[in-house]
Scaffold this active site. Structure first.
Site, PDB file in Angstrom:
ATOM      1  N   ASN A 269     -14.098   2.855  -3.408  1.00  0.00           N
ATOM      2  CA  ASN A 269     -13.441   3.181  -2.105  1.00  0.00           C
ATOM      3  C   ASN A 269     -13.268   4.695  -1.995  1.00  0.00           C
ATOM      4  OD1 ASN A 269     -10.434   3.912  -2.144  1.00  0.00           O
ATOM      5  ND2 ASN A 269     -10.762   2.511  -3.923  1.00  0.00           N
TER       6      ASN A 269
ATOM      7  N   CYS B   2      -4.045   8.128  -7.585  1.00  0.00           N
ATOM      8  CA  CYS B   2      -5.009   8.233  -6.572  1.00  0.00           C
ATOM      9  C   CYS B   2      -6.323   9.224  -6.851  1.00  0.00           C
ATOM     10  CB  CYS B   2      -4.672   8.001  -5.504  1.00  0.00           C
ATOM     11  SG  CYS B   2      -5.865   8.043  -3.967  1.00  0.00           S
TER      12      CYS B   2
ATOM     13  N   THR C 204      -8.055   3.448 -10.028  1.00  0.00           N
ATOM     14  CA  THR C 204      -9.622   3.628 -10.079  1.00  0.00           C
ATOM     15  C   THR C 204     -10.192   4.852 -10.734  1.00  0.00           C
ATOM     16  OG1 THR C 204      -9.171   4.556  -7.785  1.00  0.00           O
ATOM     17  CG2 THR C 204      -9.598   2.293  -7.693  1.00  0.00           C
TER      18      THR C 204
ATOM     19  N   LYS D 257       2.604   4.697 -12.063  1.00  0.00           N
ATOM     20  CA  LYS D 257       0.965   4.323 -12.096  1.00  0.00           C
ATOM     21  C   LYS D 257       0.044   5.388 -12.670  1.00  0.00           C
ATOM     22  CE  LYS D 257      -2.317   1.548  -9.255  1.00  0.00           C
ATOM     23  NZ  LYS D 257      -2.638   0.929  -7.939  1.00  0.00           N
TER      24      LYS D 257
ATOM     25  N   LYS E 199       0.900  -1.010   0.010  1.00  0.00           N
ATOM     26  CA  LYS E 199       0.057  -0.081   0.079  1.00  0.00           C
ATOM     27  C   LYS E 199       0.956   1.209   0.077  1.00  0.00           C
ATOM     28  CE  LYS E 199      -3.938   1.835   2.335  1.00  0.00           C
ATOM     29  NZ  LYS E 199      -5.160   1.582   3.260  1.00  0.00           N
TER      30      LYS E 199
END
Length: 430
Positions: free
Chosen positions: A132, A194, A260, A232, A96
């Site tokens: 989430n 994110c 996401t 990412k 994480k």
């Protein structure tokens, strides 16, 4: 988020970079044998076993028993769960995301919401989507670093990748990279994607959506890092190939895609409150699981085609992410150019032991097509994507060809003995 020069159209230009084990990889010597962009490592697979297709891959010099990687998130949040992942047989684990100051990270509960295939509120139908609003790791960095080191001591031949994210501060990034690399991790994945939490601090997708900022920060990172770096990618952008291109040009060895998708999961029609509901309120969050797979496949395909077109002959890696629940899903990502396939939400739904099913299903697919290694089919399906204009042209030509065949023989010399009956039928009008 990537050689694919196929015997059956093996795609060249997306492979990773050499064949070193994690134990062989010496970060301190890395700058001595790699050019400034650190490109030069080759991807390869072990020769196939006689009885079963070989799932092993070597990506950016890191040997993995299979291409299935624990994606950064809850499944890689502490020593206990990462150890479980290694014990169950995952190819690699991405922890994480960590940052220098975990005290600034404050999570809420509940922080997840599920989307089911049925009508609003149905509890009996399949879960197809997952949202989430969880932030990065809220555990002290020192604790996470200690656990990274312990894992590498206990599993020296397994691949542990640290996911890192930091504020817009060069010194901060350099300190974080230095401290994380000292634990012996095999690579870094940079969280530029994110979709929720702390964009005001220029973190996560706030960087991945700004190519100028991304280029600058990638420059800081790649000047400091001595292990392979994956960037990412966020899907919350018009053209995902733009940040992917910038990341590779700035020195990253690979890209991971996708993180996401920004979403609102839904509204409870009884309470009229959005989900996930925290004290009656919510905030948009990241959407994942199998409903996002078609979007993820499109993004991965676009990145892979860009890498083939613009970085042909150079060795980079692509890690595919998004809605992988079966080994057959993974095969789709590999057919579109992925070196590895990450799973996060799938682990939260099915557990760590699910990797055995994933491996068995991927091998079943490979047997169906007589593939011996991952490289035998990686990127094969990219050749079948084209433009809509070209589709129209191809269909027109195919229709004309079928019409020509229906008109029958043009001359008596065209008759054959073997096809005599069909040739007769081709010239009958009713």
């Amino acid at each position: 988020m990537a050689s694919m020069s196929f015997a059956l159209t093996r795609f060249s230009g997306l492979s990773a970079k050499t064949s070193l084990s994690s134990a062989d990889f010496d970060p301190s010597s890395r700058r001595n044998f790699l050019p400034p962009t650190r490109v030069g490592l080759k991807i390869s697979s072990s020769s196939a076993a006689e009885s079963e297709p070989d799932l092993s891959v070597t990506v950016n010099g890191l040997k993995m028993p299979n291409p299935f990687v624990i994606g950064s998130g809850p499944p890689g949040t502490n020593y206990t769960v990462m150890k479980r992942a290694f014990d169950e047989g995952w190819g690699a684990v991405i922890a994480k995301t960590v940052s220098l100051d975990a005290a600034k990270v404050i999570n809420v509960t509940p922080r997840y919401a599920r989307l089911r295939a049925g009508s609003n509120g149905s509890a009996k139908t399949d879960v197809i989507g997952w949202q989430n609003i969880e932030l990065i790791s809220d555990r002290p960095l020192e604790t996470m670093l200690k656990e990274f080191k312990q894992l590498k001591e206990e599993y020296p031949d397994r691949i542990l990748i640290a996911s890192i994210m930091e504020e817009y501060n060069k010194a901060g990034w350099e300190e974080l990279i230095d401290r994380v690399e000292q634990t012996g991790v095999d690579a870094l994945e940079i969280n530029f994607s994110c979709p929720h939490g702390m964009p005001e601090r220029r973190m996560g997708a706030a960087v991945g959506q700004d190519c100028a900022l991304l280029d600058e920060i990638c420059g800081w990172i790649n000047a400091k890092a001595t292990v392979p770096v994956w960037a990412k990618m966020t899907p919350n952008i018009t053209d995902i190939t733009e940040p992917a291109r910038v990341s590779l040009k700035s020195g990253c060895e690979g890209v991971s895609a996708i993180n996401t998708i920004m979403s609102v999961m839904g509204v409870d029609l009884k309470t009229l409150r959005p989900e996930p509901c925290v004290e009656g309120y919510s905030t948009p969050g990241g959407y994942s699981y199998k409903a996002v797979r078609p979007i993820a496949l499109a993004k991965v395909m676009n990145i892979a085609k860009m890498m083939k077109s613009e970085f042909s002959g150079k060795d980079y890696s692509l890690s595919g992410i998004g809605g992988v629940e079966t080994g057959y899903n993974a095969a789709e990502f590999i057919l579109l150019g992925s070196n590895t396939v990450q799973v996060c939400t799938g682990v939260m739904v099915h557990g760590y032991g699910h990797v055995k099913t994933l491996c068995a299903e991927l091998q079943d697919f490979m047997k169906q097509h007589n593939f011996s290694t991952i490289e035998d089919f990686r990127g094969h399906s990219l050749q079948y994507f084209t433009t809509h204009t070209d589709l129209v042209k191809r269909q027109k030509e195919a229709i004309e060809q079928r019409k020509a065949e229906k008109r029958g023989l043009k001359s008596d010399k065209d008759w054959t003995g073997d096809g005599f009956v069909k040739e007769t039928e081709s010239m009958v009008s009713n």
